[in-house]
Design an enzyme around this catalytic site. Structure first.
Site, PDB file in Angstrom:
ATOM      1  N   TYR A 180       0.839  -1.196   0.000  1.00  0.00           N
ATOM      2  CA  TYR A 180       0.000   0.000   0.000  1.00  0.00           C
ATOM      3  C   TYR A 180       0.882   1.257   0.000  1.00  0.00           C
ATOM      4  O   TYR A 180       2.096   1.172  -0.086  1.00  0.00           O
ATOM      5  CB  TYR A 180      -1.004  -0.054   1.158  1.00  0.00           C
ATOM      6  CG  TYR A 180      -1.893  -1.279   1.034  1.00  0.00           C
ATOM      7  CD1 TYR A 180      -2.500  -1.585  -0.191  1.00  0.00           C
ATOM      8  CD2 TYR A 180      -2.076  -2.168   2.084  1.00  0.00           C
ATOM      9  CE1 TYR A 180      -3.275  -2.729  -0.354  1.00  0.00           C
ATOM     10  CE2 TYR A 180      -2.846  -3.323   1.925  1.00  0.00           C
ATOM     11  CZ  TYR A 180      -3.435  -3.593   0.704  1.00  0.00           C
ATOM     12  OH  TYR A 180      -4.190  -4.734   0.534  1.00  0.00           O
ATOM     13  N   ARG A 227       3.104  -0.947  11.030  1.00  0.00           N
ATOM     14  CA  ARG A 227       3.171  -2.350  10.605  1.00  0.00           C
ATOM     15  C   ARG A 227       4.038  -2.485   9.365  1.00  0.00           C
ATOM     16  O   ARG A 227       3.851  -1.742   8.394  1.00  0.00           O
ATOM     17  CB  ARG A 227       1.752  -2.853  10.304  1.00  0.00           C
ATOM     18  CG  ARG A 227       1.696  -4.357  10.160  1.00  0.00           C
ATOM     19  CD  ARG A 227       0.279  -4.877  10.269  1.00  0.00           C
ATOM     20  NE  ARG A 227       0.310  -6.193  10.885  1.00  0.00           N
ATOM     21  CZ  ARG A 227      -0.358  -7.243  10.429  1.00  0.00           C
ATOM     22  NH1 ARG A 227      -1.144  -7.134   9.380  1.00  0.00           N
ATOM     23  NH2 ARG A 227      -0.261  -8.405  11.024  1.00  0.00           N
TER      24      ARG A 227
END
Ligand SMILES: Cc1cc2nc3c(=O)[nH]c(=O)nc-3n(C[C@H](O)[C@H](O)[C@H](O)COP(=O)(O)O)c2cc1C
Length: 357
Positions: A180, A227
């Site tokens: 992403y 993350r």
């Protein structure tokens, strides 16, 4: 040595145990990308986890790429998330929102018709992504952000983090994995920029470093986690040197005082990914990836992580903490309902029962 059932603090967030529910996109948000009552119930059922990390949640309309993912940028969405936070806190749990801007990993039909698809460079995501009917289709061609637009994208994350706090959440997790937007900046093959956000590693890490600094300044570093998944190839990622990239990133953000680093641990050539994190990051670590109770206990006992997270097991075992505690059998999840309830959102979502006495 830390037992999996012992409490732990991750920054400002105090967990009753070290079992974390990992973020999972489940594609069940309502109109306007608003969390629904069924979602409230789903999270409430899983609140005995020491910490829940919500499904990926877009900070802006452009950050959406999948069908029916929730947002954190409208008053209706904030009101929906407030119900979720109250339900989890009512059960004694803790919950942070995962901020997920997909960047180029987007299907236009999944988002507002006037929402743009942006990325560090005008290179499309090579992997198809499911459209509204669940059938994978080609992703949109992204427009490369100009340098002056980047502070605006970071500001969207900051606004979403403030909204999460207004909704009563305990904090946010910046999703820097799975191909992403943040990872599109990190990876050498998706970032061909010639400005200070592209090229050498100190430039490719800049977007993530500046975003984490801005989030920390807005809501406090102890309420911000991030993350990563060094080396993952998902959504067309192919970094020339993940060791160099993540060592540089971890060192650059180590001084901010963030709550935790959440590692999706996959095999990495040359150096184990958890060793890489431990060598370059002095804060708390949540270890994730195909863990069993025995493996999780071993990682905690060795002092290699402060907490452990489970995704797949949380789908069919809302009371995973209790099951682990009692050595009870684990239920198996039905993959057909991961992202759809087949006409009924509750199916394969909130209908997995807890253990009976
Ligand atoms: C249905 C499903 C949805 C997922 N969605 C997300 C997500 O939104 N954000 C994220 O960071 N990871 C997501 N993941 C990855 C998980 O958080 C986790 O890293 C991965 O499943 C490995 O952990 P496990 O072996 O315990 O399942 C998803 C996984 C599954 C199975």
């Amino acid at each position: 040595m830390s037992d999996i059932f012992s409490p732990v603090r991750l920054g400002e967030v105090a967990l009753a145990n070290r079992i974390v529910m990992a973020p999972m996109t489940r594609d069940r948000a309502g109109p306007g990308d608003v969390p629904t009552a069924t979602m409230v119930e789903y999270y409430r059922q899983r609140a005995s986890a020491g910490l829940i990390v919500t499904e990926g949640t877009q900070p802006s309309p452009a950050g959406k790429g999948y069908w029916r993912t929730p947002g954190m940028h409208s008053e209706e969405q904030i009101a929906g998330w407030r119900q979720v936070a109250e339900a989890v806190h009512g059960e004694g749990g803790r919950i942070v929102v995962q901020l997920m801007h997909v960047g180029r990993a987007a299907v236009q039909a999944n988002k507002d018709p006037d929402a743009e698809t942006i990325a560090p460079s005008a290179i499309p995501c090579p992997d198809p992504i499911p459209g509204p009917d669940g059938i994978p289709v080609a992703t949109a061609m992204p427009r490369a952000l100009v340098t002056d637009e980047i502070p605006g994208v970071i500001a969207e994350y900051v606004a979403a983090a403030r909204n999460a706090i207004r909704a009563g959440m305990d904090g946010v997790e910046l999703h820097c994995a799975s191909g992403y937007l943040p990872m599109q900046f990190l990876s050498s093959n998706s970032n061909r920029r010639q400005d200070r956000y592209g090229g050498p590693v100190e430039n490719r890490i800049r977007f993530v470093v500046e975003t984490l600094e801005a989030l920390a300044a807005a809501i406090g570093p102890g309420r911000v986690g991030f993350r990563i998944c060094p080396g993952v190839k998902f959504n067309g990622m192919d970094d020339a040197d993940p060791h160099e990239t993540y060592a540089a990133l971890l060192r650059a953000v180590d001084g901010i005082g963030l709550a935790y680093c959440h590692l999706i641990h996959i095999p990495l050539e040359g150096q184990d990914a958890l060793d890489l994190v431990r060598a370059n990051w002095s804060g708390a670590v949540i270890e994730n990836g195909a863990l069993t109770l025995a493996k999780a206990r071993a990682v905690l006992a060795a002092g290699r992580a402060e907490a452990v997270s489970f995704a797949y097991l949380y789908i069919a075992n809302p009371d995973l903490v209790e099951r682990f505690g009692r050595g009870a059998p684990l239920a198996r999840a039905n993959k057909a309902n991961f992202y759809t309830g087949e006409g009924d959102d509750a199916r394969g979502y909130t209908d997995y029962p807890p253990l009976t006495e």
